[in-house]
Design a protein around this motif. Structure first.
Motif, PDB file in Angstrom:
ATOM      1  N   SER A  88       0.832  -1.211   0.000  1.00  0.00           N
ATOM      2  CA  SER A  88       0.000   0.000   0.000  1.00  0.00           C
ATOM      3  C   SER A  88       0.865   1.257   0.000  1.00  0.00           C
ATOM      4  CB  SER A  88      -0.924   0.002   1.225  1.00  0.00           C
ATOM      5  OG  SER A  88      -0.166  -0.019   2.422  1.00  0.00           O
ATOM      6  N   VAL A  89       2.168   1.083  -0.197  1.00  0.00           N
ATOM      7  CA  VAL A  89       3.065   2.239  -0.192  1.00  0.00           C
ATOM      8  C   VAL A  89       3.100   2.875  -1.576  1.00  0.00           C
ATOM      9  CG1 VAL A  89       4.487   1.271   1.652  1.00  0.00           C
ATOM     10  CG2 VAL A  89       5.114   0.849  -0.744  1.00  0.00           C
ATOM     11  N   SER A  90       3.488   4.157  -1.604  1.00  0.00           N
ATOM     12  CA  SER A  90       3.544   4.879  -2.881  1.00  0.00           C
ATOM     13  C   SER A  90       4.966   5.096  -3.368  1.00  0.00           C
ATOM     14  CB  SER A  90       2.848   6.235  -2.732  1.00  0.00           C
ATOM     15  OG  SER A  90       3.498   7.027  -1.743  1.00  0.00           O
ATOM     16  N   ARG A  91       5.955   4.754  -2.520  1.00  0.00           N
ATOM     17  CA  ARG A  91       7.352   4.973  -2.908  1.00  0.00           C
ATOM     18  C   ARG A  91       8.279   4.200  -1.985  1.00  0.00           C
ATOM     19  NH1 ARG A  91       8.125  11.013  -0.382  1.00  0.00           N
ATOM     20  NH2 ARG A  91       6.916  10.607   1.503  1.00  0.00           N
ATOM     21  N   ILE A  92       9.510   4.039  -2.441  1.00  0.00           N
ATOM     22  CA  ILE A  92      10.571   3.431  -1.656  1.00  0.00           C
ATOM     23  C   ILE A  92      11.531   4.551  -1.284  1.00  0.00           C
ATOM     24  CG2 ILE A  92      12.435   1.719  -1.647  1.00  0.00           C
ATOM     25  CD1 ILE A  92      10.785   0.517  -4.157  1.00  0.00           C
ATOM     26  N   ILE A  93      11.835   4.677  -0.004  1.00  0.00           N
ATOM     27  CA  ILE A  93      12.657   5.791   0.466  1.00  0.00           C
ATOM     28  C   ILE A  93      13.989   5.248   0.983  1.00  0.00           C
ATOM     29  CG2 ILE A  93      12.818   7.732   2.049  1.00  0.00           C
ATOM     30  CD1 ILE A  93       9.737   7.682   2.203  1.00  0.00           C
ATOM     31  N   ASP A 117       6.161   9.178   5.571  1.00  0.00           N
ATOM     32  CA  ASP A 117       4.848   8.541   5.536  1.00  0.00           C
ATOM     33  C   ASP A 117       4.511   8.062   4.124  1.00  0.00           C
ATOM     34  OD1 ASP A 117       2.508   7.645   6.698  1.00  0.00           O
ATOM     35  OD2 ASP A 117       1.430   9.504   6.292  1.00  0.00           O
ATOM     36  N   ARG A 118       3.787   6.972   4.048  1.00  0.00           N
ATOM     37  CA  ARG A 118       3.319   6.355   2.794  1.00  0.00           C
ATOM     38  C   ARG A 118       4.465   5.737   1.986  1.00  0.00           C
ATOM     39  NH1 ARG A 118       1.010  11.028   3.525  1.00  0.00           N
ATOM     40  NH2 ARG A 118       2.372  12.067   2.031  1.00  0.00           N
ATOM     41  N   GLY A 119       5.588   5.543   2.629  1.00  0.00           N
ATOM     42  CA  GLY A 119       6.704   4.901   1.944  1.00  0.00           C
ATOM     43  C   GLY A 119       7.186   3.675   2.702  1.00  0.00           C
ATOM     44  N   VAL A 120       7.947   2.849   2.021  1.00  0.00           N
ATOM     45  CA  VAL A 120       8.693   1.793   2.704  1.00  0.00           C
ATOM     46  C   VAL A 120      10.139   2.266   2.742  1.00  0.00           C
ATOM     47  CG1 VAL A 120       8.963   0.475   0.535  1.00  0.00           C
ATOM     48  CG2 VAL A 120       9.410  -0.625   2.736  1.00  0.00           C
ATOM     49  N   VAL A 121      10.709   2.284   3.918  1.00  0.00           N
ATOM     50  CA  VAL A 121      12.053   2.801   4.114  1.00  0.00           C
ATOM     51  C   VAL A 121      13.067   1.684   3.905  1.00  0.00           C
ATOM     52  CG1 VAL A 121      13.657   3.768   5.802  1.00  0.00           C
ATOM     53  CG2 VAL A 121      11.289   4.605   5.686  1.00  0.00           C
ATOM     54  N   ILE A 161       5.587   2.745  10.253  1.00  0.00           N
ATOM     55  CA  ILE A 161       6.214   2.994   8.950  1.00  0.00           C
ATOM     56  C   ILE A 161       7.157   1.821   8.685  1.00  0.00           C
ATOM     57  CG2 ILE A 161       7.765   4.499   7.653  1.00  0.00           C
ATOM     58  CD1 ILE A 161       6.694   6.835   9.370  1.00  0.00           C
ATOM     59  N   PRO A 162       6.930   1.041   7.635  1.00  0.00           N
ATOM     60  CA  PRO A 162       7.739  -0.164   7.407  1.00  0.00           C
ATOM     61  C   PRO A 162       9.149   0.181   6.949  1.00  0.00           C
ATOM     62  CG  PRO A 162       6.238   0.173   5.572  1.00  0.00           C
ATOM     63  CD  PRO A 162       5.879   1.206   6.609  1.00  0.00           C
ATOM     64  N   TYR A 163      10.110  -0.591   7.430  1.00  0.00           N
ATOM     65  CA  TYR A 163      11.493  -0.376   7.012  1.00  0.00           C
ATOM     66  C   TYR A 163      12.218  -1.712   6.882  1.00  0.00           C
ATOM     67  CZ  TYR A 163      12.541  -0.989  12.011  1.00  0.00           C
ATOM     68  OH  TYR A 163      12.612  -1.478  13.294  1.00  0.00           O
ATOM     69  N   ILE A 164      13.222  -1.705   6.012  1.00  0.00           N
ATOM     70  CA  ILE A 164      14.216  -2.776   5.929  1.00  0.00           C
ATOM     71  C   ILE A 164      15.558  -2.073   6.069  1.00  0.00           C
ATOM     72  CG2 ILE A 164      15.125  -4.732   4.624  1.00  0.00           C
ATOM     73  CD1 ILE A 164      12.520  -4.706   2.997  1.00  0.00           C
TER      74      ILE A 164
END
Length: 374
Positions: free
Chosen positions: A19-24, A118-122, A140-143
């Motif tokens: 559901s994310v709009s971008r990868i940060i 917000d709205r990104g996967v980190v 906020i999801p991150y790897i």
């Protein structure tokens, strides 16, 4: 002050990734190193750029969204690195950075950072505790990636952790088996006994202290960035405990006349210029001390007792201890492939091919363009 290295927020489900709009791609956006001519530039940019070049095509194809970099030097954001420091009323300096590295940021700064991520996967390189805490609390999801501290293999090892529990479980299925680390350490020990044969430089049962580079996140403890006075106190404590201590400089450290003067004035501290793995594997060293060197994680694989002087978090599992979900998992070399990350994110099966990188290829170390003690 709360130590956010031990904070364990509720793990996220893998559905958040779709559901994310971008990868940060990001890292420690507030780090400052005083010796740099332009302190406004983020010193972590080179690591974040490296990580994006390495992994962005894989993540973009898998999630079907674009990627961006965030270093807080971009004018497109409502706040910059300097703005965050002004919000806290602290100097834009290494000391200022260290003061809030493991503490919660003020409400205004936190809100500004949430809006940016917000709205990104980190996808991050060595996520700092203050930022990891914000992501954990705000779902906020991150790897998050690091170069795993066991660096005596023929290639570097990519370490990863995440607050998405399904990804964490899948990554653990591709962790480097402990036996590989033990085998490589034995091979280096066998080499060391030949290279150190007849060495008069260091007697059996010696204590070695490991120097570090001047600026490093691992040197931040209790809101203070450790410096030479901490090195001197640690060395004197080791002299009290062991009589004679050998000082091993970090291979990437810069000339330090002040440290040289201190060492020259201490008859029980002797500078030593030998390969670190020759020392650890020689069976001549019984104790390896350091403020927070990654070698402290390596020493037990060679039967050497580590002595740590800074209590600054636990990102890695010790020998024989099961990894906690919020610690870094050491990934096998094929973790740099797009097929691997597609399988991790989408839950599909992954089968290595003969063309995938192995430890023998040295591919990850080559991409870093850096060398360590091996």
């Amino acid at each position: 002050m709360k130590d956010f290295d031990t904070f364990t927020g509720e793990p996220l489900g893998s559905e958040v990734l779709f559901s994310v709009s971008r990868i940060i791609f990001t890292g420690d956006v507030l780090r400052v190193e005083d010796h740099r001519k332009n302190r406004f530039e983020n010193p972590q940019t080179i690591n974040v750029t490296w990580l994006r070049r390495l992994l962005s095509p894989s993540f973009e194809r898998t999630l079907s969204v674009p990627s961006i970099d965030v270093s807080l030097t971009e004018t497109s954001h409502p706040v910059t690195r300097l703005d965050i420091y002004h919000m806290h009323g602290i100097p834009f300096s290494t000391a200022g950075w260290a003061s809030f590295y493991r503490s919660r940021l003020c409400e205004r700064a936190e809100k500004a950072l949430i809006d940016i991520y917000d709205r990104g996967v980190v996808v991050s390189f060595e996520l700092p505790p203050y930022l990891k805490d914000i992501f954990d609390r705000n779902r906020i999801p991150y790897i998050d990636f690091t170069i795993y501290p066991l660096r005596f293999l023929q290639d570097c090892v990519l370490g990863a952790r995440t607050n998405v529990i399904a990804l964490r479980q899948r990554m653990e299925e591709h962790a480097v088996p402990e036996d590989i680390f033990h085998t490589e350490a034995r091979l280096l020990s066998a080499r060391a006994c030949r290279r150190m044969q007849g060495s008069a430089a260091i007697p059996p049962g010696s204590a070695v202290f490991l120097g570090q580079t001047e600026f490093d996140a691992s040197l931040v403890c209790n809101g203070i960035h450790a410096g030479q006075i901490d090195v001197e106190l640690a060395l004197r404590e080791m002299v009290d405990d062991y009589g004679t201590v050998f000082y091993k400089r970090h291979p990437h450290s810069k000339p330090n006349p002040r440290l040289d003067s201190f060492l020259d004035g201490e008859p029980n501290i002797k500078a030593l210029d030998r390969n670190i793995y020759d020392l650890l594997g020689s069976d001549l060293v019984s104790v390896a001390g350091a403020l927070s060197s990654s070698t402290l994680w390596e020493a037990p694989y060679f039967g050497v007792t580590p002595k740590r002087f800074l209590n600054n978090g636990d990102h890695f599992a010790c020998i024989g201890v099961e990894r906690r979900w919020n610690q870094y998992t050491p990934l096998l070399p094929y973790a740099v492939t797009g097929r691997f990350w597609k399988s991790i994110i989408r839950g599909e099966s992954f089968n290595p091919t003969p063309w995938d990188p192995t430890f023998l290829s040295g591919a990850l170390k080559y991409s870093l363009n850096m060398t360590w003690g091996r």
